[in-house]
Design a protein around this motif. Structure first.
Motif, PDB file in Angstrom:
ATOM      1  N   ARG A 287      31.413  51.854  23.493  1.00  0.00           N
ATOM      2  CA  ARG A 287      30.150  50.593  24.151  1.00  0.00           C
ATOM      3  C   ARG A 287      29.412  52.099  23.866  1.00  0.00           C
ATOM      4  NH1 ARG A 287      28.533  46.888  27.659  1.00  0.00           N
ATOM      5  NH2 ARG A 287      30.603  45.827  28.477  1.00  0.00           N
ATOM      6  N   CYS A 288      29.971  53.117  23.924  1.00  0.00           N
ATOM      7  CA  CYS A 288      28.993  54.256  23.791  1.00  0.00           C
ATOM      8  C   CYS A 288      28.420  54.655  22.173  1.00  0.00           C
ATOM      9  CB  CYS A 288      29.981  55.556  23.346  1.00  0.00           C
ATOM     10  SG  CYS A 288      31.140  56.308  24.979  1.00  0.00           S
TER      11      CYS A 288
ATOM     12  N   CYS B 278      33.632  55.806  23.994  1.00  0.00           N
ATOM     13  CA  CYS B 278      34.121  54.088  23.582  1.00  0.00           C
ATOM     14  C   CYS B 278      33.334  53.259  22.560  1.00  0.00           C
ATOM     15  CB  CYS B 278      34.569  53.806  24.887  1.00  0.00           C
ATOM     16  SG  CYS B 278      32.786  52.755  25.515  1.00  0.00           S
TER      17      CYS B 278
ATOM     18  N   CYS C 131      26.856  56.216  29.284  1.00  0.00           N
ATOM     19  CA  CYS C 131      27.516  54.768  28.856  1.00  0.00           C
ATOM     20  C   CYS C 131      27.997  54.362  30.377  1.00  0.00           C
ATOM     21  CB  CYS C 131      29.148  54.932  28.502  1.00  0.00           C
ATOM     22  SG  CYS C 131      30.431  54.045  28.073  1.00  0.00           S
TER      23      CYS C 131
ATOM     24  N   VAL D 171      30.370  52.093  31.429  1.00  0.00           N
ATOM     25  CA  VAL D 171      32.043  51.990  31.631  1.00  0.00           C
ATOM     26  C   VAL D 171      33.013  53.121  31.387  1.00  0.00           C
ATOM     27  CG1 VAL D 171      32.760  51.423  29.120  1.00  0.00           C
ATOM     28  CG2 VAL D 171      33.863  50.435  30.606  1.00  0.00           C
ATOM     29  N   CYS D 172      32.253  53.975  30.498  1.00  0.00           N
ATOM     30  CA  CYS D 172      33.366  55.357  30.096  1.00  0.00           C
ATOM     31  C   CYS D 172      31.988  56.409  30.832  1.00  0.00           C
ATOM     32  CB  CYS D 172      34.086  55.350  28.953  1.00  0.00           C
ATOM     33  SG  CYS D 172      32.911  56.240  27.673  1.00  0.00           S
TER      34      CYS D 172
END
Ligand SMILES: [Zn+2]
Length: 463
Positions: free
Chosen positions: A235-236, A233, A308, A310-311
């Protein structure tokens, strides 16, 4: 015997007719029910049946039939083995949300419409302005001041009226993003600011939607697909937002209209491939487009990161946050005004006009680029010291010499001007530091040339 058969047949026919009427009524009732659940008019879902085959359709509802008009309209892509009837049905049964009805969103929207996507959502808060038209090609001269999503939907509907258009005239934010995105199969990021990128990324991760992301600035464009098929993603790749002052948008940096045109088309292409489940998409790869030497390069991106926020394996972001605070920048593609200086370090355009009328001596320094100087200049002769050289020793010496040549004493006030009164504030601070040993005062013109055009001279060009 014959008569008996005929009578049986008539009876059977009557029964069938009754049954058909009953089914018609049942279908009509179901249509109304489905229509109320989907929030779409009955006519748009007249061919809608639930996916009985249990196939891998992206949408939960499938437009089951291609009618003769569809077959005629899409014939050139229907005969592609990769698309075929099945692919066209997938397109027809799918929905795409485009966030941003600007330079990227317009070409993406028109090609998704042309290809026969079932439902197209468009999100944008802005209205059409004259400076949009060189790249935002769905808007027209007679729609200046009209909401961009309405304008874009009107243009697209003229091309293909069978598509359901859902215009959202709002700014996507943490309160409404999930609610909107959950109704779509694929999301396109066609915005121009970092805060919205993070917002869209997190919302797509939380709702498990692929995010096709594009950007364009000057002569360069980028494209990738996030949160798809186990890929990373946003953010990653970028756990922390960039410092706000390092981010340039099209309004400040400029862009050649055809560049977002190309990237927007590629975003539509990727969305079509995801929906129709064909080919490979750009997940975990980044496309870099250079318009000046017309080159396309691909770089491999970092894979999905288990850390990450979020994911990853242990996500800490499980709901949407305040993205403007997180990025230290506003979630808008509009011009941003800074507030660096105090009010007594600035003069208004009206006050500056008085200075000119009363011939008050001063040194005017225009800190825009030479190419901007060619577009327009204030009536008073200015020396041009572009932003990136304001702090240089040679520039400071030039200012001192200029003051010396104009005055016997070195108290000539220095007034800085730029396009909108943002850069000029930064430049004032830089020069104040460099000139602190002298008694030279440095101020800027509040609102810059844009304010001059608005408040003093309506014939002055705005760019
Ligand atoms: Zn991630």
């Amino acid at each position: 015997m014959e008569n008996a058969r005929a009578s049986d047949f008539a009876e059977e026919l009557a029964l069938l007719r009754t049954e058909l009427t009953r089914k018609d009524e049942e279908i009509s009732r179901l249509k109304t029910l489905i229509s109320s659940k989907l929030g779409e008019p009955v006519s748009d879902i007249s061919e809608v049946l639930l996916d009985q085959a249990g196939g891998d359709f992206v949408g939960s509802v499938v437009h089951y039939v291609l009618n003769n008009e569809d077959i005629g309209r899409y014939s050139r892509q229907l005969i592609l083995p990769e698309i075929g009837v099945r692919g066209q049905l997938k397109l027809k049964s799918s929905s795409v949300l485009i966030v941003g009805a600007g330079g990227l969103g317009c070409p993406a929207a028109i090609y998704l419409t042309a290809a026969g996507i079932g439902k197209l959502g468009l999100v944008d808060f802005d209205e059409v302005e004259i400076n949009n038209l060189h790249r935002q090609v769905l808007h027209t001269e007679d729609r200046l001041g009209v909401s961009k999503v309405i304008s874009a939907a009107q243009s697209c509907k003229r091309l293909n009226s069978s598509v359901v258009f859902v215009p959202y005239r709002l700014q996507l934010n943490s309160q409404n993003a999930l609610q909107i995105i959950k109704h779509y199969d694929v999301v396109l990021d066609a915005t121009d600011n970092v805060a919205t990128r993070y917002l869209l990324n997190d919302a797509c991760v939380l709702t498990k939607k692929p995010l096709v992301s594009g950007s364009a600035l000057r002569f360069e464009g980028q494209l990738t697909v996030y949160n798809y098929q186990g890929g990373p993603c946003y953010r990653c790749l970028y756990p922390k937002p960039p410092p706000p002052e390092t981010v340039t948008n099209c309004s400040d940096g400029g862009v050649l209209g055809v560049v977002p045109g190309i990237i927007g088309c590629l975003e539509a292409l990727e969305a079509i491939k995801i929906v129709a489940n064909i080919g490979t998409t750009y997940f975990q790869r980044l496309l870099l487009f250079d318009a000046l030497d017309l080159s396309f390069r691909t770089i491999k991106l970092r894979p999905h990161q288990p850390t990450c926020l979020v994911c990853g394996d242990k996500p800490t972001i499980t709901e949407l946050i305040d993205y403007e605070q997180f990025c230290g920048a506003r979630a808008t593609d509009k011009d941003r005004s800074k507030n660096i200086l105090t009010s007594d370090e600035r003069i208004s355009v009206k006050r500056y006009k008085e200075m000119l009328e009363r011939n008050i001596p001063h040194l005017l320094i225009d800190v825009r680029t030479p190419v901007e100087m060619e577009i327009c200049q204030l009536p008073h002769t200015a020396i041009n010291i572009p932003m990136d050289s304001v702090g240089k020793e040679e520039s400071v010496n030039r200012i001192k010499e200029e003051i010396k040549s104009q005055m016997t004493e070195d108290s000539l006030p220095v007034i800085l001007v730029c396009r909108r009164g943002n850069d000029s504030q930064t430049a004032v601070r830089t020069l104040q530091e460099k000139l602190k040993d002298s008694n030279i005062t440095v101020k800027d013109i509040q609102g810059g040339l844009t304010a001059w055009a608005k408040q003093v001279d309506n014939n002055f060009p705005v760019y």
